[in-house]
Structure formats: structure tokens, C-alpha cells
Motif scaffolding. Structure first.
Motif, PDB file in Angstrom:
ATOM      1  N   TYR A   1       0.844  -1.200   0.000  1.00  0.00           N
ATOM      2  CA  TYR A   1       0.000   0.000   0.000  1.00  0.00           C
ATOM      3  C   TYR A   1       0.873   1.241   0.000  1.00  0.00           C
ATOM      4  O   TYR A   1       2.000   1.232   0.504  1.00  0.00           O
ATOM      5  N   THR A   2       0.335   2.312  -0.557  1.00  0.00           N
ATOM      6  CA  THR A   2       1.028   3.599  -0.531  1.00  0.00           C
ATOM      7  C   THR A   2       0.918   4.207   0.872  1.00  0.00           C
ATOM      8  O   THR A   2       0.197   3.695   1.734  1.00  0.00           O
ATOM      9  N   ALA A   3       1.619   5.313   1.067  1.00  0.00           N
ATOM     10  CA  ALA A   3       1.567   6.002   2.362  1.00  0.00           C
ATOM     11  C   ALA A   3       0.161   6.490   2.681  1.00  0.00           C
ATOM     12  O   ALA A   3      -0.203   6.664   3.851  1.00  0.00           O
ATOM     13  N   SER A   4      -0.653   6.698   1.640  1.00  0.00           N
ATOM     14  CA  SER A   4      -2.039   7.150   1.843  1.00  0.00           C
ATOM     15  C   SER A   4      -3.015   5.969   1.850  1.00  0.00           C
ATOM     16  O   SER A   4      -4.207   6.137   1.584  1.00  0.00           O
ATOM     17  N   ASN A   5      -2.500   4.755   2.108  1.00  0.00           N
ATOM     18  CA  ASN A   5      -3.314   3.539   2.265  1.00  0.00           C
ATOM     19  C   ASN A   5      -4.053   3.105   1.001  1.00  0.00           C
ATOM     20  O   ASN A   5      -5.126   2.523   1.070  1.00  0.00           O
ATOM     21  N   GLU A   6      -3.448   3.362  -0.134  1.00  0.00           N
ATOM     22  CA  GLU A   6      -4.024   2.923  -1.418  1.00  0.00           C
ATOM     23  C   GLU A   6      -3.301   1.647  -1.866  1.00  0.00           C
ATOM     24  O   GLU A   6      -2.069   1.601  -1.919  1.00  0.00           O
ATOM     25  N   PHE A   7      -4.070   0.610  -2.194  1.00  0.00           N
ATOM     26  CA  PHE A   7      -3.455  -0.626  -2.686  1.00  0.00           C
ATOM     27  C   PHE A   7      -2.717  -0.343  -3.991  1.00  0.00           C
ATOM     28  O   PHE A   7      -3.215   0.372  -4.856  1.00  0.00           O
ATOM     29  N   ILE A   8      -1.511  -0.934  -4.125  1.00  0.00           N
ATOM     30  CA  ILE A   8      -0.781  -0.712  -5.374  1.00  0.00           C
ATOM     31  C   ILE A   8      -0.207  -1.992  -5.983  1.00  0.00           C
ATOM     32  O   ILE A   8      -0.003  -2.058  -7.194  1.00  0.00           O
ATOM     33  N   ALA A   9       0.045  -3.044  -5.155  1.00  0.00           N
ATOM     34  CA  ALA A   9       0.640  -4.266  -5.727  1.00  0.00           C
ATOM     35  C   ALA A   9       0.560  -5.415  -4.744  1.00  0.00           C
ATOM     36  O   ALA A   9       0.348  -5.224  -3.542  1.00  0.00           O
TER      37      ALA A   9
ATOM     38  N   PHE B   1      -0.363  -6.083 -10.187  1.00  0.00           N
ATOM     39  CA  PHE B   1      -0.741  -4.731  -9.781  1.00  0.00           C
ATOM     40  C   PHE B   1      -2.244  -4.646  -9.533  1.00  0.00           C
ATOM     41  O   PHE B   1      -2.786  -3.566  -9.359  1.00  0.00           O
ATOM     42  N   GLU B   2      -2.887  -5.805  -9.536  1.00  0.00           N
ATOM     43  CA  GLU B   2      -4.320  -5.886  -9.235  1.00  0.00           C
ATOM     44  C   GLU B   2      -4.514  -6.613  -7.910  1.00  0.00           C
ATOM     45  O   GLU B   2      -3.667  -7.411  -7.503  1.00  0.00           O
ATOM     46  N   GLU B   3      -5.631  -6.344  -7.259  1.00  0.00           N
ATOM     47  CA  GLU B   3      -5.949  -7.038  -6.003  1.00  0.00           C
ATOM     48  C   GLU B   3      -6.453  -8.434  -6.346  1.00  0.00           C
ATOM     49  O   GLU B   3      -7.640  -8.639  -6.576  1.00  0.00           O
ATOM     50  N   GLU B   4      -5.539  -9.375  -6.421  1.00  0.00           N
ATOM     51  CA  GLU B   4      -5.926 -10.742  -6.761  1.00  0.00           C
ATOM     52  C   GLU B   4      -5.169 -11.737  -5.905  1.00  0.00           C
ATOM     53  O   GLU B   4      -4.046 -11.487  -5.451  1.00  0.00           O
ATOM     54  N   GLU B   5      -5.790 -12.887  -5.701  1.00  0.00           N
ATOM     55  CA  GLU B   5      -5.182 -13.957  -4.928  1.00  0.00           C
ATOM     56  C   GLU B   5      -4.093 -14.639  -5.768  1.00  0.00           C
ATOM     57  O   GLU B   5      -4.284 -14.898  -6.960  1.00  0.00           O
ATOM     58  N   ILE B   6      -2.969 -14.923  -5.128  1.00  0.00           N
ATOM     59  CA  ILE B   6      -1.910 -15.678  -5.804  1.00  0.00           C
ATOM     60  C   ILE B   6      -2.159 -17.155  -5.489  1.00  0.00           C
ATOM     61  O   ILE B   6      -1.586 -17.744  -4.564  1.00  0.00           O
ATOM     62  N   ASN B   7      -3.056 -17.735  -6.266  1.00  0.00           N
ATOM     63  CA  ASN B   7      -3.536 -19.100  -6.026  1.00  0.00           C
ATOM     64  C   ASN B   7      -3.282 -19.955  -7.266  1.00  0.00           C
ATOM     65  O   ASN B   7      -2.694 -19.482  -8.253  1.00  0.00           O
ATOM     66  N   PRO B   8      -3.694 -21.226  -7.280  1.00  0.00           N
ATOM     67  CA  PRO B   8      -3.447 -22.075  -8.450  1.00  0.00           C
ATOM     68  C   PRO B   8      -3.952 -21.489  -9.759  1.00  0.00           C
ATOM     69  O   PRO B   8      -3.301 -21.654 -10.806  1.00  0.00           O
ATOM     70  N   ASP B   9      -5.095 -20.794  -9.726  1.00  0.00           N
ATOM     71  CA  ASP B   9      -5.613 -20.181 -10.961  1.00  0.00           C
ATOM     72  C   ASP B   9      -4.691 -19.087 -11.477  1.00  0.00           C
ATOM     73  O   ASP B   9      -4.525 -18.915 -12.687  1.00  0.00           O
ATOM     74  N   PHE B  10      -4.092 -18.335 -10.560  1.00  0.00           N
ATOM     75  CA  PHE B  10      -3.132 -17.287 -10.952  1.00  0.00           C
ATOM     76  C   PHE B  10      -1.971 -17.911 -11.718  1.00  0.00           C
ATOM     77  O   PHE B  10      -1.595 -17.428 -12.793  1.00  0.00           O
ATOM     78  N   TRP B  11      -1.382 -18.979 -11.172  1.00  0.00           N
ATOM     79  CA  TRP B  11      -0.234 -19.604 -11.821  1.00  0.00           C
ATOM     80  C   TRP B  11      -0.611 -20.186 -13.177  1.00  0.00           C
ATOM     81  O   TRP B  11       0.146 -20.044 -14.154  1.00  0.00           O
TER      82      TRP B  11
END
Length: 395
Positions: free
Chosen positions: A44-52, A68-78
Motif C-alpha cells: 500500500y502507498t503512504a495514503s493507504n491505497e493498494f498498489i501491488a 498490480f491488481e488485487e488478486e489472490e496468488i492461487n493455483p488459478d493465478f499460476w
């Protein structure tokens, strides 16, 4: 998405907004307690914004970004990332009966920092360069089987020497899948070779020189060829197919010379044009007569693996090329390379220029070379451009 959090210092997110996949430790303001090296973290950035979201690691590069998206690093990601990598290789026409060896994943170039996967026919060789990729190896293995399907019979994990030694992971090179009675012969542009992923360098063969070897084949006809630092002889057997008059392969490793001879023999049995020598490169070059060769390949191992070694590396390239300029026959051609990531194209070219100036010979650049398309460079990560080369005509 339930990951521990790393927060950046004010204004330290600018490189991430430009999609650069590394977060350096100096950019980090605070982090959750009890972070485990290799685990997935949300940034998160210093202003609490998700970035990676990415892999946490102790060291100067603290996070290697996976998304750079809010996503789970799970089997589907791989599976999604590996499938994307495979589709790229298919789209550039790499997969064919004549070519079943290629790089499937090239780290940041395929959005997977710290991961290398090379394919040799029915075998995939995985190399982890980060703790996070090591910890994810079994998920990667499962995703690889799902994406490659029945064409994949073996998966070999080879990361003993590429992981950070301070992490003390106890990694061992071994088969994660298959591994019974594997005696693989792979093909590249219709030529055969034995990849040695168990005992050889890197993943067993230097697939990054495929296009440059094909170019060399066009120049080899009726020439006396010297392949320095030959490793397993890739440039040598291309020169043979290009109808070279003779081909001499040199490497300090007797095992590399043995593999070179095997690879030449499988393509050109009992061909007397080829001879290989286990000898130090500088010593061999120093002892040959001027004009013995009119095509010389200089493809040394990385002279600089970190920034502190740049100065000495450039002197090494200068010295090596100076001897080649001195020894090559008039009208000769030199293929010269650097695979050191920390050496820029400009610095390498300057070192070769200095060597040419010392020789006093007239030298012209015919080609400026790089890595092939299965080693893509993420446009937001120029550091991924590591292989650089020049083809030179020497009067």
C-alpha cells in the motif's frame, strides 16, 4: 485477499505506477510483524491505497511484484500466467517438430519475477531466483502440468545455486514430476542436442543464443571457425551445418568439451571438420597463429554478476576482444557477446571499440544482437535486457 501488509514511504510508489516490478527496501516505511521470507504480501502507498501484491524477501529488493491488481496468488493465478507465457511462444512460431526447446518463462519478462522455466522436448526445468518462487514451486509444478498437458513428462527443479544462500532454504536439485529413465534429445532449428539439466550450467543449454546461432550459420560457409567458451557446442554444430571448412571448439571444462563432441556427433557423425579442446580461453587464443581462423565466436560466461565487478569485467571484455582482433585473418568475422546484466549495451560496445582501436585494424559492425523473443523484455523493466552482442567485420 488476506495478506500481510507493507506500506511505502510518501511518493515512493511512482515506479510502481509505471509498472516496475521491484520494490526496494529503502522505499518501505513499515510492515506487518512476523513476515516470513517468501510469503505473499499486499503493498500500500503512504495514503493507504493498494498498489501491488508480490513476494517478500530480505534484501535490497524487498518485494518482487506478481500483480498490480488485487488478486489472490492461487493455483488459478499460476495457470493463467503460465498459459499466457505459452500462448506467446506459440504465437511467435517457436513450437514445432524442428524446435522443441525454448524458454517458457523469463522472469519479469513474463510477469513472474524470480522464475525461469526452460522446456527441452518432454522435460521442463524450473529455476527459482527468489525465495517466493521456491516456496511456490509445487503450485508452479501443478500449474505447469495443467497448462502443458500430455506433452510434459518430467519437471526438474534446479535452484541450489540460484537462490539467495542467506535464506538457508536447504534447496536440492531433483525431479518434482517424472524422472524415470530420462535420456532426452532436444531439437533446435532442426539440429539435435543433449541438454544436461542435472549436471550442466544454467538449465542445461543456452537457449538464449538460438537466433544468434542461426545467424552464424549464414556466415560459416568455407570459413575456419573458432568457438571460444563453447560450453555444449551450440555455435559449433550450427557452423558445421553452415558448411564451415573446419570448426574448433574450446572450453576450460573437459565435461563441456565432452558434451560438445556428443552434440556434434549426433548431427554430423564421423565428421573430421570438428575438433574440441579443453583449455583456458586466453591461453588458447594467445598460442594460435595470426590468420588461423577467419570466424571467431566469443561467448564468455558473465564477467560481472554484480555492480561492484563492472570495472574489472569491462577490462576482461576489452582484453579478450583485443586478442581476437590481433589473431583473426583479414576479412574475418567476430561474433562477440556479453551476458552480464549489469553491463549496458553502451559499456560493452565501448569495451569492444577500445579493443579494436588497440589493434589498429579497420572494424565494422554488421549486426547488433540481443536475446530471442522467448526471453522477452518487460518494457517497464529494462534491466531484463541482459544479452548483448556484436557481429564485426575485420579487415
Amino acid at each position: 485477499m488476506d495478506y500481510k501488509i507493507i506500506k511505502l514511504k510518501p511518493k515512493k510508489e511512482e515506479s510502481l505506477r509505471r509498472f516496475h516490478p521491484w520494490i526496494f527496501s529503502g522505499a518501505v516505511q513499515q510492515k506487518d510483524n512476523n513476515l516470513t521470507e517468501g510469503e505473499v504480501v499486499a503493498v500500500y502507498t503512504a495514503s493507504n491505497e493498494f498498489i501491488a501484491v508480490g513476494h517478500y524477501q530480505v534484501g535490497s529488493i524487498e518485494v518482487r511484484v506478481l500483480s498490480f491488481e488485487e488478486e489472490e496468488i492461487n493455483p488459478d493465478f499460476w495457470k493463467k500466467r503460465l498459459n499466457s507465457a505459452l500462448e506467446l511462444r506459440k504465437s511467435i512460431g517457436l513450437l514445432s517438430a524442428d524446435n522443441n526447446s525454448y524458454r517458457l518463462v523469463h522472469g519479469e519478462g513474463d510477469g513472474l519475477p524470480g522464475l525461469i522455466i526452460d522446456i527441452y522436448a518432454e522435460t521442463a526445468v524450473i529455476q527459482s531466483h527468489s525465495v517466493g518462487m521456491h516456496e511456490s514451486r509445487m503450485m508452479i509444478c501443478d500449474a505447469l502440468k495443467a497448462v502443458m498437458g500430455a506433452t510434459l513428462k518430467n519437471i526438474y527443479y534446479k535452484s541450489e545455486t540460484t537462490l539467495p544462500y542467506k535464506a538457508n532454504l536447504g534447496a536440492e536439485n531433483k525431479y518434482l514430476f517424472g524422472g524415470k529413465d530420462v535420456a532426452e534429445i532436444a531439437s533446435e532449428n532442426g539440429l539435435k542436442f543433449y541438454p544436461d539439466w542435472v549436471k550442466g550450467q544454467k538449465t542445461g543449454f543456452f537457449v538464449d543464443q538460438r537466433d544468434n546461432r542461426a545467424l552464424l550459420e549464414r556466415y560459416a560457409r568455407d570459413r575456419s571457425v573458432l568457438n571460444m567458451f563453447c560450453y555444449t557446442g551450440g555455435f559449433s554444430f550450427y557452423a558445421m551445418r553452415g558448411k564451415a571448412k573446419l570448426v574448433h571448439s574450446v572450453d576450460s571444462s573437459s565435461k563441456a568439451v565432452m558434451l560438445t563432441n556428443k552434440n556434434v556427433e549426433i548431427n554430423f557423425p564421423d565428421d573430421k571438420r570438428h575438433e574440441a579442446f579443453a583449455e583456458d580461453a586466453f591461453k588458447y587464443l594467445g598460442n594460435i597463429n595470426k590468420g588461423d581462423y577467419d570466424l571467431i565466436i566469443l561467448d564468455p560466461p558473465a564477467f560481472a554478476k554484480h555492480r561492484g565487478a563492472i570495472k574489472n569485467a569491462l577490462q576482461g571484455y576489452k582484453r579478450l576482444n583485443a586478442v581476437a582482433f590481433d589473431k583473426i585473418a583479414p576479412g574475418g568475422i567476430i561474433f562477440t557477446f556479453s551476458c552480464s546484466q549489469v553491463i549496458t549495451k553502451e559499456a560493452f560496445r565501448l569495451a569492444v571499440f577500445s579493443a579494436a582501436a588497440m589493434s589498429g585494424r579497420k572494424v565494422r559492425i554488421l549486426h547488433q544482437l540481443s536475446q530471442p523473443a522467448d526471453h522477452p523484455i518487460n518494457i517497464y523493466h529494462p534491466e531484463g535486457e541482459y544479452l548483448k552482442g556484436l557481429v564485426l567485420y575485420v579487415e
